[in-house]
Enzyme design. Structure first.
Site, PDB file in Angstrom:
ATOM      1  N   GLU A  68       1.139   2.695  -5.513  1.00 38.53           N
ATOM      2  CA  GLU A  68       2.186   2.477  -4.512  1.00 38.53           C
ATOM      3  C   GLU A  68       3.447   1.866  -5.105  1.00 38.53           C
ATOM      4  O   GLU A  68       4.552   2.092  -4.599  1.00 38.53           O
ATOM      5  CB  GLU A  68       1.661   1.598  -3.374  1.00 38.53           C
ATOM      6  N   MET A  72      11.838  -7.831 -25.828  1.00 39.17           N
ATOM      7  CA  MET A  72      12.806  -8.827 -25.364  1.00 39.17           C
ATOM      8  C   MET A  72      12.220 -10.231 -25.439  1.00 39.17           C
ATOM      9  O   MET A  72      12.901 -11.188 -25.801  1.00 39.17           O
ATOM     10  CB  MET A  72      13.245  -8.502 -23.932  1.00 39.17           C
ATOM     11  N   LYS A  96      -2.763   1.438  13.592  1.00 42.16           N
ATOM     12  CA  LYS A  96      -3.367   2.759  13.714  1.00 42.16           C
ATOM     13  C   LYS A  96      -3.468   3.219  15.160  1.00 42.16           C
ATOM     14  O   LYS A  96      -3.381   4.405  15.439  1.00 42.16           O
ATOM     15  CB  LYS A  96      -4.750   2.736  13.066  1.00 42.16           C
ATOM     16  N   PHE A 138     -11.385  -4.829   8.014  1.00 41.32           N
ATOM     17  CA  PHE A 138     -11.280  -4.137   6.737  1.00 41.32           C
ATOM     18  C   PHE A 138      -9.829  -3.717   6.461  1.00 41.32           C
ATOM     19  O   PHE A 138      -9.181  -3.102   7.305  1.00 41.32           O
ATOM     20  CB  PHE A 138     -12.189  -2.903   6.736  1.00 41.32           C
ATOM     21  N   GLN A 139      -9.343  -4.070   5.297  1.00 41.62           N
ATOM     22  CA  GLN A 139      -7.986  -3.743   4.849  1.00 41.62           C
ATOM     23  C   GLN A 139      -6.896  -4.234   5.796  1.00 41.62           C
ATOM     24  O   GLN A 139      -5.828  -3.644   5.885  1.00 41.62           O
ATOM     25  CB  GLN A 139      -7.841  -2.238   4.588  1.00 41.62           C
TER      26      GLN A 139
END
Ligand SMILES: Cc1ncc(C[n+]2csc(CCOP(=O)(O)OP(=O)(O)O)c2C)c(N)n1
Ligand SMILES: [Mg+2]
Lengths: 610, 182
Positions: free
Chosen positions: A92, A511, A204, A154-155
C-alpha cells in the site's frame, strides 16, 4: 438478516480468519438492523460502493492505485464495472507514492484504495509524504462494519484517529447518502489552496449496503477558505520594497510549481533583472538553465545560490517556507536583508522567520499583479557578482577513479535536455540529481522533500508515467531506497509502465555514511548494504529489462539503450562507494559555513537536526 | 476562625478578564462534526501546549459548536496554534481573546467537609463572593460560585484552609462585548 435480501446484495466477503465470526459479534438487531450492510435493497437501488465509484468517475479519476482486503472488497467489486483503471500494487505504501507521483505530475489528485487495519496503516508514510509536500491525494480506506467500530474486530483500526496529523482533512463515512457530498468535498479540499491528502474511511456496511445518495448542492464548507488574489495594498508595498533593492533574490518554492507561477516568476526576474534560486521542490518552477537562475539553494545547494542568499539585500519567497534545510542557523540567516513572503497558507507566515512583508494569495496571481508595478532594478553589479561566484564555485566531480553518480546524472541531463520527468528517491543520489539534472519546467521534478521518504522515487515514477504517458520518465533511486518499494517492479511490468529506473548503487546508505564520515569520525554504524541483490537480475526476475553501467565509458550508450527500450527498464550504475555530496552546509550552521569541497580537517557534530 | 479578608484586587463577577499568568483564552466556532475535538486537541498536543480548560457547547446556529479554550505556553507558539486551528476545515473561526475585554465567566462547585462550628466563617466567604450553598449536609457543604476565573481562584484559595474535598470548575466561557463577534 433475512434470506430474501441476500440475493440483491453482493456476496458477503468470506471471513478472513476466526475472530471475525466469533459469537462476540453483536446480534444483527444490536447492530442497528440494516447497518450490517445487508439491509433491504429495492430493485434498481445501488450499493454504496457503486455510488462511490460513480462519484469517483464523475470527479475525473482515471486510475486507482490499490490493494484489496475484506473491508474493501465491495468497492473493488464495484470497480469491475467501472472505466476507472485499477492498478494492483504490491504494498500500500507503493500505492500512495504512485498516486502522489500522478498528482505531482498533473496537479490532479491521485487516488488510493486499500483495506482496513494494516492496509490502511500501510498508507501512513505515503500520507505524511504527501502532506509535507502539499500533494493532493484521496486515500479511501475500507473499514469494518460500523457496529464493530471500537470493538477490536478483525482488522479494525481507528484509521481516522491514526491519520489526523498527516491529512489535510478526513471523513468517516457513516451514511451512504453522504457519499456524493463527501467525495466532492474531498476532491475540492485536496486540490485547492495549499493542496494535501484527504482520507475517506468507508465502513463495509456503507459500501455494501443499499444507498440512496443525497443530492449535493453548493459546497458548504464554512471553515474552509481558499485565498486567491493578494491584497492590492500588499502588492503595492511589495513593489515599493523591490524598487529599493539592489541585490534582490527570488527564492522560489513548491508553491510556485503548484500554482503554475513559473512563467510569471520568470517574467518578474527578467523585468527586474533579479537572480532566482529554488528549493528542492521548487525545481522547475522557473527554468534552471536560464542565465538568471542560480540553481538550488540550501544544505546541498550550489555555492553560488547560497552566496547570493547570504549577501542579498532583499529575499522574496514565492511559495517557499524557509525550511531548516534552506536557512541553516536562523539567527544568521539573511540578517540584513528585507524578507518578503508570498504564500497561500497564512500559517506559514512568521512560523520560521519574521518577514518584513507578507502577501497572502496564490503565487501566480500575486506575481502577475505585481508585474505591472515593477521596473528594471539597478542590479548589474549584483548580477556580475553572482556570475563571478558561478564561475569560481561551479558544481564539479571527479571523472576518474571509478564511476561517479554525478557523471551519470550529468549525462542524463545532457541526453534528455530537460525533456523528461525525473522522480528522485532520498539520499545522496537525490541531491546529485537535484544539482545536475536541471529542470526547465514545473512538474518535471518530483521528490519527497519535507518527509524525505526513502522508497518514494520508484513508485512515484510509475504514477507520473501513467499520468503523462508521452513523457520520458526517469526514477533516480539509491540501492537502499529502491529496496523499500522495488516490489512495484511487478506493477510496472504487468501494466507495461515504461519507466526508466536508474539505481545509483553505492552499496551504502550513502547519505548517512557521509554524515558518519564527516561528523562522527567515520565510525560507520548501520550503513553497509552488504547483501544487496544483483539489481539487474532482480529486474529480470520480474520480466523487466535490466542494464548495468560499470564504467564512465558505458554511460551514454547504456542510457540511450534504456531510453530506446519500450517497456520498463532498470539501469544499475555501480558507482564508487564512498563519494560525498558537496557543497554542504552542516545542519544548523549558518549558510556562510558552507563546505564547498571535501574538507581536510575534522568537523564538529552539527547542531541542527538530521 | 475569622474569615480572611478577600484580596482587594478581586474583580466583581462579570468583570473583564484579568489574565492569570501565561494563560491564554481562545474561542472557536466549529462545525459540529465527529472528530473535530480531536483535531483541535492535536493542534495543541503536537506543540506541547497544555490545555487548562475546554468548554464545548452548541452554537447559536444549528450545526455549529462553540469551544472556549484556556491554555498555557509561550505566546509565539500561540499565534501559530491559532493559525493552525484556523486551517482545520471544521473550524470556522479561531480568535484569541487573551488581550481583549470580552465578558468571561465560569462556575465552580466546591465541596467542603466542615464541622458546624466552621460554618459561619465559610458562609461569610460565600456571601462575599455571592456564592450559593447548593447542598447543605451535616458533614459537608457544596458552594456554587459564578464569576471571572481569577475571582474563583481567590475564592477557592480562601476556602482551602477549611478542607476542600472536591472541586469542579466548568472552565471559562466568554463572549465578545457589543456587536463584536466572539
Ligand atoms: C524511510 C526512511 N528511512 C530512513 C531514512 C534516513 N535516510 C536518509 S538518506 C538515507 C540513505 C539512503 O541510502 P540509499 O537509498 O542507498 O541512497 P544513497 O544515499 O546511498 O544515494 C537514509 C537511511 C529516510 N530518509 N527514510
Ligand atoms: Mg546507496
Amino acid at each position: 438478516m433475512s434470506d430474501t435480501t441476500t440475493q440483491d446484495a453482493p456476496p458477503a466477503s468470506r471471513p478472513q480468519s476466526g475472530p471475525a465470526t466469533t459469537p462476540t459479534t453483536p446480534p444483527a438487531a444490536a447492530r442497528g438492523g440494516q447497518k450490517d450492510g445487508r439491509g433491504a435493497k429495492r430493485p434498481g437501488q445501488r450499493l454504496g460502493a457503486q455510488v462511490l465509484v460513480e462519484c469517483l468517475e464523475q470527479a475525473g479519476v482515471e486510475y486507482i492505485f490499490g490493494l484489496s482486503g475484506g473491508a474493501a472488497i465491495p468497492i473493488f467489486d464495484a470497480l469491475v464495472d467501472s472505466k476507472i483503471k485499477l492498478l494492483l500494487v504490491r504494498h500500500e505504501q507503493g500505492a500512495t507514492h504512485m498516486a502522489d507521483g500522478y498528482a505531482r505530475a498533473t496537479g490532479k489528485p491521485g487516488v488510493v484504495l486499500v483495506t482496513s487495519g494494516p492496509g490502511a496503516t500501510n498508507t501512513v508514510t505515503g500520507l505524511l509524504t504527501a502532506h509535507m509536500d502539499s500533494a493532493p491525494l484521496i486515500v479511501i480506506t475500507g473499514q469494518t462494519l460500523q457496529a464493530n467500530l471500537g470493538s477490536d474486530a478483525f482488522q479494525e483500526a481507528d484509521v481516522t484517529g491514526i491519520t489526523y496529523p498527516v491529512v489535510k482533512h478526513s471523513y468517516l463515512l457513516k451514511d451512504g447518502a453522504d457519499i456524493p457530498r463527501v467525495v466532492r468535498e474531498a476532491f475540492y479540499i485536496a486540490q485547492t489552496g495549499r493542496p494535501g491528502p484527504v482520507l475517506i474511511d468507508v465502513p463495509k456496511d456503507v459500501s455494501q449496503g443499499p444507498c440512496t445518495p443525497r443530492e449535493v448542492g453548493a459546497l458548504d464548507l464554512p471553515g474552509y477558505r481558499v485565498p486567491g488574489r493578494g491584497a492590492s495594498e500588499d502588492i503595492k508595498a511589495l513593489a515599493e520594497k523591490l524598487a529599493r533593492s539592489r541585490r534582490p533574490v527570488l527564492y522560489v518554492g513548491h508553491g510556485a510549481v503548484i500554482s503554475n507561477a513559473g512563467p510569471a516568476v520568470m517574467a518578474l526576474a527578467e523585468k527586474l533583472r533579479a537572480p532566482i534560486v529554488n528549493t528542492l521542490l521548487g525545481k522547475g518552477a522557473a527554468d534552471e538553465t536560464h542565465e538568471l537562475h542560480l540553481g538550488m539553494l540550501g544544505m546541498h545547494g550550489t555555492a553560488y545560490a547560497n552566496k547570493a542568499v547570504t549577501d542579498c539585500d532583499l529575499i522574496l519567497a514565492i511559495g517557499a517556507r524557509w525550511d531548516d534545510r534552506i536557512t541553516g542557523k536562523l539567527d544568521a540567516f539573511c540578517t540584513d536583508a528585507v524578507k518578503i513572503h508570498i504564500d497561500v497558507d497564512p500559517a506559514e507566515f512568521n512560523k520560521v522567520v519574521r518577514p518584513d512583508l507578507t502577501v497572502l494569495g496564490d503565487a501566480k496571481r500575486v506575481i502577475e499583479e505585481l508585474l505591472p508595478l515593477v521596473s528594471r532594478l539597478d542590479t548589474e553589479a549584483w548580477l556580475a557578482q553572482c556570475a563571478t561566484w558561478r564561475r569560481r564555485y561551479p558544481l564539479k566531480y571527479a571523472r576518474r577513479g571509478g564511476l561517479r553518480a554525478q557523471h551519470v546524472l550529468d549525462r542524463l541531463d545532457a541526453l534528455t535536455a530537460g525533456q523528461t520527468i525525473i522522480t528522485a528517491d532520498v539520499g545522496q543520489h537525490q541531491m546529485w540529481a537535484a544539482q545536475f539534472c536541471r529542470t526547465r519546467e514545473g512538474r518535471r521534478w518530483i521528490t519527497s522533500g519535507g518527509a524525505g521518504t526513502m522508497g518514494f522515487g520508484f513508485p512515484a515514477a510509475i504514477g507520473a508515467k501513467l499520468a503523462r504517458p508521452d513523457e520520458e520518465v526517469w526514477a533516480v533511486v539509491g540501492d537502499g531506497g529502491f529496496q523499500m518499494t522495488f516490489a512495484e517492479l511487478a506493477t510496472a511490468a504487468v501494466h507495461e509502465v515504461a519507466v526508466r529506473c536508474l539505481v545509483i548503487n553505492n552499496n551504502y546508505l550513502g547519505m548517512v555514511r557521509q554524515w558518519q564520515e564527516m561528523f562522527f569520525e567515520n565510525r560507520l554504524s548501520g550503513v553497509d548494504l552488504k547483501g544487496n541483490p544483483d539489481f539487474v537480475k532482480l529486474a529480470e526476475a520480474y520480466g523487466v529489462k535490466g542494464l548495468r553501467i560499470r564504467r564512465a565509458g558505458d554511460i551514454d550508450r547504456k542510457l540511450e539503450e534504456a531510453r530506446a527500450h519500450l517497456g520498463p527498464v532498470v539501469i544499475v550504475a555501480e558507482v564508487v562507494k564512498e563519494d560525498n555530496v558537496f557543497p554542504m552546509i552542516p545542519a544548523g550552521a549558518p549558510l556562510s559555513h558552507m563546505i564547498i569541497e571535501a574538507p581536510t580537517s575534522k568537523l564538529d557534530k552539527p547542531d541542527g537536526s538530521t | 476562625m475569622a474569615a480572611p479578608e478577600p484580596a482587594a484586587t478581586v474583580a466583581a463577577p462579570g468583570d473583564a478578564a484579568t489574565n492569570r499568568g501565561d494563560l491564554h483564552t481562545i474561542s472557536l466556532l466549529v462545525s459540529d462534526r465527529p472528530g473535530v475535538l480531536v483535531r483541535v486537541a492535536l493542534v495543541f498536543a503536537r506543540r506541547g501546549y497544555n490545555i487548562e480548560s475546554l468548554v464545548v457547547s452548541p452554537g447559536a446556529r444549528g450545526g455549529f459548536s462553540r469551544m472556549t479554550i484556556t491554555c498555557s505556553g509561550d505566546p509565539a507558539t500561540l499565534s501559530q496554534i491559532i493559525k493552525a486551528l484556523g486551517k482545520l476545515v471544521d473550524v470556522v473561526q479561531a480568535t484569541d481573546h487573551t488581550e481583549d475585554r470580552a465578558h468571561e465567566t465560569e462556575i465552580a462547585l466546591v465541596k467542603i467537609a466542615s464541622t458546624l462550628d466552621q460554618r459561619t466563617a465559610i458562609l461569610q466567604i460565600a456571601e462575599h463572593y455571592s456564592a450559593k450553598v447548593v447542598d447543605y449536609g451535616s458533614e459537608s457543604l457544596i458552594l456554587r460560585a459564578v464569576g471571572a476565573s481569577d475571582k474563583l481562584d481567590t475564592f477557592i484559595e480562601l476556602l482551602r484552609p477549611f478542607g476542600i474535598v472536591e472541586l469542579v470548575r466548568s472552565g471559562k466561557i466568554l463572549m465578545a462585548r457589543g456587536l463584536l463577534e466572539t
